[in-house]
Design an enzyme around this catalytic site. Structure first.
Site, PDB file in Angstrom:
ATOM      1  N   GLY A 149      -1.400   4.297  -1.283  1.00  0.00           N
ATOM      2  CA  GLY A 149      -0.798   3.242  -0.473  1.00  0.00           C
ATOM      3  C   GLY A 149       0.032   2.312  -1.328  1.00  0.00           C
ATOM      4  N   SER A 150       0.171   1.086  -0.869  1.00  0.00           N
ATOM      5  CA  SER A 150       1.024   0.114  -1.547  1.00  0.00           C
ATOM      6  C   SER A 150       0.331  -0.477  -2.770  1.00  0.00           C
ATOM      7  CB  SER A 150       1.393  -1.022  -0.585  1.00  0.00           C
ATOM      8  OG  SER A 150       0.251  -1.815  -0.294  1.00  0.00           O
ATOM      9  N   GLU A 158       9.625  -2.395  -3.192  1.00  0.00           N
ATOM     10  CA  GLU A 158       9.907  -1.030  -2.740  1.00  0.00           C
ATOM     11  C   GLU A 158      10.421  -1.060  -1.303  1.00  0.00           C
ATOM     12  OE1 GLU A 158       7.537   3.270  -2.593  1.00  0.00           O
ATOM     13  OE2 GLU A 158       6.414   1.386  -2.686  1.00  0.00           O
ATOM     14  N   ASN A 205       2.380   7.592   5.624  1.00  0.00           N
ATOM     15  CA  ASN A 205       3.695   8.246   5.500  1.00  0.00           C
ATOM     16  C   ASN A 205       3.617   9.772   5.483  1.00  0.00           C
ATOM     17  OD1 ASN A 205       2.476   7.905   2.913  1.00  0.00           O
ATOM     18  ND2 ASN A 205       4.442   8.229   1.914  1.00  0.00           N
ATOM     19  N   GLU A 217      -2.903   5.919  -6.130  1.00  0.00           N
ATOM     20  CA  GLU A 217      -1.573   6.521  -6.001  1.00  0.00           C
ATOM     21  C   GLU A 217      -0.704   5.527  -5.229  1.00  0.00           C
ATOM     22  OE1 GLU A 217      -0.672   9.007  -7.594  1.00  0.00           O
ATOM     23  OE2 GLU A 217      -2.594   9.823  -8.214  1.00  0.00           O
ATOM     24  N   CYS A 257       6.932   8.035  -1.169  1.00  0.00           N
ATOM     25  CA  CYS A 257       6.672   7.173  -2.325  1.00  0.00           C
ATOM     26  C   CYS A 257       7.500   7.545  -3.541  1.00  0.00           C
ATOM     27  CB  CYS A 257       5.186   7.183  -2.668  1.00  0.00           C
ATOM     28  SG  CYS A 257       4.535   8.822  -3.055  1.00  0.00           S
TER      29      CYS A 257
END
Length: 454
Positions: free
Chosen positions: A184-185, A330, A111, A206, A240
């Site tokens: 990431g996720s 999310e 992203n 993160e 995020c």
């Protein structure tokens, strides 16, 4: 993996522990990024049409600011830090030595593909580590230019890039690293954490979460809408810490919806698809997932899309159910659910339905209400009467809590994150108190008072 072996051999030479070596490498990196800033913007645009302004502001200039701060302070950050000695250890001088971990693996997301690869890498190099960077395969043009820049600046045994997909990540995670930094996720973060645990490797994760924005009846509605629209649709919602959903007091809901619509049009025009300031969804798979979330929902604004270009318009959804596809996880896209609340119990019911978010935003003029939300709910960070801006201050930590992440960085915290804090006491020889040595003849009443000597 041979590259890891080479990096371990290079680390063993002790060259990366020389602060002047680190500084020279970071200066070369700074020069290379400045020279190639337009190329970086073009690569990111090819990946998902990110506007040049957003690339400069949130990618290249963000990284250059991190570099500038690091180069200015690295000598101080890397120096041993003296601490006051306890009476028990007197006479002594007590110190914290900053020691690099060794071989670091950084797995970056798609992203903010440039910023989130380079920001932690800069800190890892500044702290004296060797680094392998694994950029996202979802943004191949950016991945390629990251590799070009790093290979132009560093020896591969110091810092290198390994490109590829899931199999490459799996192979990397199977190795024994000295530190792993992953962005990431939450789902993939669990896999990274599990892999690291096999080798007792420390990690920073993160991740993300369902970030609420709360708008009460005292908020400045138009200003709130303006700031929510900016933070939410920046990078087409693929941020995020962007607002994931709005909880708005029922008395001002209609007014907020009208203001959101007005500000979306003001930012991107009547024909948003033609706006040069609105990004695209990064991949076909993510695009299809976002469209699937909209099925059966009441759309108040937007909702139109173009399959050929992964374009999904900024979309406002009215009152989705808690168990809907849209609210299960999310969103990470340009879809903004808006939900009315009547009292604070409604707020609690929604926020506690999810894990601890990475960010929470509060629009209110009531200081007591602001304080109550901050103290009542656990989240990574946030802002009062704005969104996203908490990431811009290098003096503030950035990181999640619980399912939204582990560890925090930015500024000096980034350097400390990639440094083992080694405690050293240098004891003088001219005095050696006999109290600690057997035989123990000190009365127990005095023993109980030893705590005051620590």
């Amino acid at each position: 993996m041979k590259i890891l072996e080479k990096q371990r051999d290079f680390f063993a030479t002790q060259k990366t522990k020389d602060v002047s070596v680190r500084k020279e490498a970071l200066k070369r990196l700074q020069k290379e990024i400045i020279a190639r800033e337009d190329d970086i913007a073009e690569a990111i645009y090819k990946d998902f049409k990110k506007p040049k302004f957003e690339t400069f502001a949130a990618e290249t200039q963000f990284v250059l600011a991190e570099l500038k701060l690091t180069l200015k302070n690295i000598d101080q950050w890397a120096s041993p830090e003296r601490k006051s000695a306890s009476l028990m250890n007197w006479p002594s001088s007590d110190w914290i030595y900053k020691e690099p971990y060794g071989a670091v693996l950084i797995i970056a997301p798609w992203n903010y593909p440039f910023q989130l690869a380079f920001a932690p890498m800069i800190a890892a190099v500044a702290a004296g580590n060797t680094v392998v960077v694994k950029p996202s395969e979802v943004t191949p043009y950016t991945s390629s230019i990251i590799s070009e820049i790093i290979s132009a600046v560093f020896l591969p045994e110091h810092v290198t890039v390994v490109e590829g997909g899931v199999k490459v990540s799996q192979d990397l995670l199977a190795q024994k690293w000295d530190y792993i930094f992953f962005t990431g996720s939450t789902r993939v973060g669990q896999i990274v954490y599990e892999s690291a645990a096999k080798h007792l490797t420390p990690v920073t994760l993160e991740l993300g979460g369902k970030n609420p924005t709360i708008v009460d009846e005292t908020a400045s509605i138009n200003l709130a809408a303006k700031r929510i629209v900016w933070g939410k649709f920046l990078n087409a919602g693929q941020t995020c810490i962007a607002t994931d959903y709005i909880l708005v007091h029922k008395e001002v809901k209609d007014k907020l919806v009208a203001a959101l619509k007005q500000n979306i049009t003001k930012c991107y025009g009547e024909n948003i698809e033609q706006s040069p300031d609105f990004s695209r969804t990064v991949s076909k798979a993510h695009f299809e997932g976002l469209k699937d979330m909209l099925e059966g929902e009441e759309i108040l604004f937007g909702g139109n899309s173009n399959d050929e270009d992964n374009y999904l318009a900024p979309t406002i959804v009215n009152e989705p159910k808690l168990d809907s596809k849209l609210m299960k996880g999310e969103i990470f896209g340009p879809i903004l659910p808006i939900i009315a609340y009547i009292n604070e119990a409604d707020i609690e019911r929604h926020i506690t339905n999810y894990g601890k978010p990475l960010a929470t935003y509060i629009f209110s003029t009531r200081k007591a209400f602001q304080k109550k939300i901050i103290n009542r709910y656990s989240f990574g960070g946030g802002a009062i009467n704005d969104t996203v801006i908490q990431i811009t201050n290098k003096k503030l930590p950035f990181g999640g809590v619980g399912a939204s992440g582990m560890g925090a960085y930015h500024g000096k915290r980034s350097f400390d994150l990639f440094s083992h804090q080694k405690a050293i006491i240098k004891k003088a020889n001219w005095l050696d108190a006999p109290l600690r040595y057997p035989p123990y003849n000190l009365p127990m009443k005095l023993v109980k008072k030893i705590k005051y000597l620590f």
